[in-house]
Design an enzyme around this catalytic site. Structure first.
Site, PDB file in Angstrom:
ATOM      1  N   HIS A 133       0.836  -1.207   0.000  1.00  0.00           N
ATOM      2  CA  HIS A 133       0.000   0.000   0.000  1.00  0.00           C
ATOM      3  C   HIS A 133       0.871   1.257   0.000  1.00  0.00           C
ATOM      4  O   HIS A 133       1.710   1.443   0.891  1.00  0.00           O
ATOM      5  CB  HIS A 133      -0.920   0.001   1.220  1.00  0.00           C
ATOM      6  CG  HIS A 133      -1.953  -1.091   1.138  1.00  0.00           C
ATOM      7  ND1 HIS A 133      -2.329  -1.846   2.211  1.00  0.00           N
ATOM      8  CD2 HIS A 133      -2.670  -1.522   0.064  1.00  0.00           C
ATOM      9  CE1 HIS A 133      -3.251  -2.721   1.811  1.00  0.00           C
ATOM     10  NE2 HIS A 133      -3.471  -2.541   0.519  1.00  0.00           N
ATOM     11  N   GLU A 158       1.883   3.682   2.985  1.00  0.00           N
ATOM     12  CA  GLU A 158       2.449   3.098   4.203  1.00  0.00           C
ATOM     13  C   GLU A 158       3.978   3.109   4.121  1.00  0.00           C
ATOM     14  O   GLU A 158       4.646   2.075   4.080  1.00  0.00           O
ATOM     15  CB  GLU A 158       1.852   1.692   4.394  1.00  0.00           C
ATOM     16  CG  GLU A 158       0.339   1.778   4.570  1.00  0.00           C
ATOM     17  CD  GLU A 158      -0.421   0.453   4.412  1.00  0.00           C
ATOM     18  OE1 GLU A 158       0.213  -0.600   4.418  1.00  0.00           O
ATOM     19  OE2 GLU A 158      -1.657   0.514   4.281  1.00  0.00           O
ATOM     20  N   HIS A 211       2.862  -3.667   6.823  1.00  0.00           N
ATOM     21  CA  HIS A 211       1.880  -2.628   6.480  1.00  0.00           C
ATOM     22  C   HIS A 211       1.913  -1.591   7.595  1.00  0.00           C
ATOM     23  O   HIS A 211       2.656  -1.719   8.558  1.00  0.00           O
ATOM     24  CB  HIS A 211       0.465  -3.237   6.423  1.00  0.00           C
ATOM     25  CG  HIS A 211       0.184  -4.056   5.197  1.00  0.00           C
ATOM     26  ND1 HIS A 211      -0.617  -3.600   4.181  1.00  0.00           N
ATOM     27  CD2 HIS A 211       0.594  -5.293   4.826  1.00  0.00           C
ATOM     28  CE1 HIS A 211      -0.698  -4.525   3.230  1.00  0.00           C
ATOM     29  NE2 HIS A 211       0.033  -5.567   3.603  1.00  0.00           N
ATOM     30  N   GLU A 247       1.230  -4.942  11.058  1.00  0.00           N
ATOM     31  CA  GLU A 247       0.800  -3.547  10.919  1.00  0.00           C
ATOM     32  C   GLU A 247       1.663  -2.738  11.884  1.00  0.00           C
ATOM     33  O   GLU A 247       1.545  -2.877  13.106  1.00  0.00           O
ATOM     34  CB  GLU A 247      -0.679  -3.385  11.267  1.00  0.00           C
ATOM     35  CG  GLU A 247      -1.627  -4.131  10.344  1.00  0.00           C
ATOM     36  CD  GLU A 247      -2.054  -3.313   9.123  1.00  0.00           C
ATOM     37  OE1 GLU A 247      -1.593  -2.156   8.979  1.00  0.00           O
ATOM     38  OE2 GLU A 247      -2.838  -3.838   8.320  1.00  0.00           O
TER      39      GLU A 247
HETATM   40  O1  0X9 Z   1      -6.528  -3.901   4.418  1.00  0.00           O
HETATM   41  C1  0X9 Z   1      -5.411  -4.423   4.350  1.00  0.00           C
HETATM   42  O2  0X9 Z   1      -4.973  -4.930   3.332  1.00  0.00           O
HETATM   43  C2  0X9 Z   1      -4.516  -4.424   5.597  1.00  0.00           C
HETATM   44  N1  0X9 Z   1      -4.693  -3.238   6.380  1.00  0.00           N
HETATM   45  S1  0X9 Z   1      -4.133  -1.809   5.850  1.00  0.00           S
HETATM   46  O3  0X9 Z   1      -4.608  -0.785   6.737  1.00  0.00           O
HETATM   47  N2  0X9 Z   1      -2.564  -1.762   5.938  1.00  0.00           N
HETATM   48  O4  0X9 Z   1      -4.548  -1.633   4.508  1.00  0.00           O
HETATM   49  C3  0X9 Z   1      -4.942  -5.554   6.491  1.00  0.00           C
HETATM   50  C4  0X9 Z   1      -4.505  -6.870   6.045  1.00  0.00           C
HETATM   51  C5  0X9 Z   1      -4.825  -7.835   7.125  1.00  0.00           C
HETATM   52  N3  0X9 Z   1      -5.573  -8.909   6.664  1.00  0.00           N
HETATM   53  C6  0X9 Z   1      -5.004 -10.063   6.266  1.00  0.00           C
HETATM   54  N4  0X9 Z   1      -3.737 -10.190   6.243  1.00  0.00           N
HETATM   55  N5  0X9 Z   1      -5.806 -11.028   5.981  1.00  0.00           N
HETATM   56 ZN    ZN Z   2      -1.598  -1.809   4.108  1.00  0.00          ZN
END
Ligand code: 0X9
Ligand code: ZN
Length: 444
Positions: free
Chosen positions: A175, A178, A302, A376
């Site tokens: 992303h 980030e 992330h 995260e």
């Molecule tokens: O939405 C996403 O892709 C991730 N959060 S973000 O705020 N960085 O965009 C979360 C991904 C977590 N979910 C899985 N890994 N399944």
């Molecule tokens: Zn992300």
């Protein structure tokens, strides 16, 4: 007449050019608050499922009793008409900070300060590969849509002709906004290489494993976030409806498009999954890497929210290996906590944030049965900076994540079972595959 026409056209062009140039210069060349997007919040106890099915909302975070989304303002009236009450929260994202003393938002040189842009990252990786030729090689896994390289630095002891080592992948920046997720894997690479001769733990990891560092999965998006629009998330695909971008963390093939809550079929949505699994060259590059090397574990960095998440993400179901994932994630969280006292929450991805289908970690576990974590990175909430970490935070966030990544690599080494085919045959096979898939090795 023709001459006159030409010079008039030229004059008009020149005029337009000056207008555009001066407006870019005056605005600092940096779009800070729009793309027609606004930040809104809803009460946390809302039925998210129906809300997210109805509107292309990009979830930013949950904080206290509120959940925050980014949304194109054209949808605001329909959201109201559908009976939802929201609060406009744009002032929470004050970028750049009006109060320049606020160090949370302070970057020193250039728009991205100490954070790496695509070209700065390229130079840093090349410098590492050049400085440590026996321990690292730099690969280009593929090209982005806008023809930027998807880099991978492989760290391994090339003198020890011991093939068949477990691979550990550390990925960053699916992303665009980030930025911190580029820095952590890059600094881990730097640390590993600098400490090979100083620390026996590091030597053992580099001798016994292949650590693949892919700090920038989404180079087009990152540069767009640096030079155009700070909150950009997706890649830069030009979609048929005129909108831009596919969410690369919704474009992998496991449970791709499973439902419209965990990803969106709408091109303009920030959670757009693309027209098909691996429709994007950036995710395809990762697929090829995994299909042609043996990986035993992976971390996808992330931001933000300080958590360690494991599959499944597409549905609130336990993975068969959930006990192991829980154990590994808790150990990593404890190691992180010991460094700066920051607590990263641990949990099943689908239970701790929101549903996500077509994401990297579900794919890595679903197809290769390996532990794959989304980390995260901090901060935990918007008030502490959200996506806009200060450059002063980079070092601390890297330092606290280092032992967790080393632990996962050591776990991969200690549990690795070598394939039973003879070593010479395996080497030949893996060399052939590498030639086929990794398009170009550019250093060493
Ligand atoms: O939405 C996403 O892709 C991730 N959060 S973000 O705020 N960085 O965009 C979360 C991904 C977590 N979910 C899985 N890994 N399944
Ligand atoms: Zn992300």
């Amino acid at each position: 007449m023709i001459l006159f026409f030409r010079s008039k056209t030229l004059a008009v062009f020149l005029f337009l050019f000056i207008i555009i140039l001066s407006s870019v210069l005056l605005s600092g060349g940096y779009q800070v608050s729009n793309q027609n997007e606004v930040i809104i919040s809803f009460p946390r106890n809302l039925n998210l499922e129906s809300l997210m099915r109805l509107f292309p909302l990009d979830p930013l975070m949950i904080e206290g009793e509120k959940i925050y989304f980014l949304i194109d303002q054209q949808y605001l009236s329909s959201i109201k008409e559908a009976g939802y009450t929201f609060t406009l929260e744009n002032n929470r994202f004050d970028w750049p900070a009006k109060n320049s003393a606020d160090r949370k938002f302070h970057l020193e040189s250039g728009l991205n300060g100490a954070y790496h842009s695509y070209s700065e990252l390229g130079s840093a990786l090349k410098a590492l590969a050049t400085a440590y030729p026996g321990l690292s090689r730099l690969y280009i896994l593929g090209k982005s849509l806008e023809n930027r390289n998807i880099y991978a630095l492989k760290i391994s002891n090339y003198q020890a002709v011991k093939e068949n080592k477990p691979g550990v992948a550390l990925l960053g920046c699916h992303h665009a906004r980030e930025w911190i997720s580029v820095e952590v894997p890059l600094l881990i690479a730097d640390y590993l290489l600098k400490n090979y001769n100083l620390d026996t733990h590091i030597k053992n990891i580099i001798d016994s494993a292949e650590i693949w560092i892919i700090p920038l999965v989404n180079p087009d998006g990152l540069d767009y976030s640096i030079f155009n629009y700070r909150l950009w998330r997706k890649n830069r695909r030009f979609n048929p409806d005129g909108s831009f971008g596919v969410d690369l963390n919704r474009n992998y093939s496991f449970a791709w498009g499973y439902d419209n809550e965990g990803s969106s079929p709408e091109p303009s949505s920030d959670l757009y999954r693309g027209p098909g699994p691996f429709s994007e060259p950036e995710t395809l590059a990762i697929k090829n890497l995994f299909q042609n090397n043996h990986f035993s574990a992976a971390i996808s960095y992330h931001s933000f929210s300080q958590s360690i998440l494991y599959p499944w993400g597409y549905a609130n179901l336990p993975a068969e290996k959930e006990d192991l994932f829980q154990q590994l994630a808790s150990t990593m969280a404890d190691l992180i906590y010991r460094v700066n006292g920051r607590r990263y929450e641990v949990g099943r991805a689908s239970a701790s944030l929101y549903l996500t289908n077509g994401n990297f970690t579900d794919w890595a576990y679903g197809f290769f049965q390996i532990p794959a974590f989304t980390i995260e990175l901090p901060p935990i909430d918007l008030l502490q900076g959200g996506f806009f970490n200060s450059q002063e935070d980079i070092e601390n966030i890297f330092k606290e994540n280092l032992p967790a990544a080393l632990f996962l690599a050591e776990w991969a080494i200690s549990t690795y079972v070598k394939p039973s085919i003879p070593e010479s045959e395996a080497k030949e096979k893996s060399d052939k595959n590498k030639q086929k898939i990794i398009k170009k090795e550019i250093y060493n």
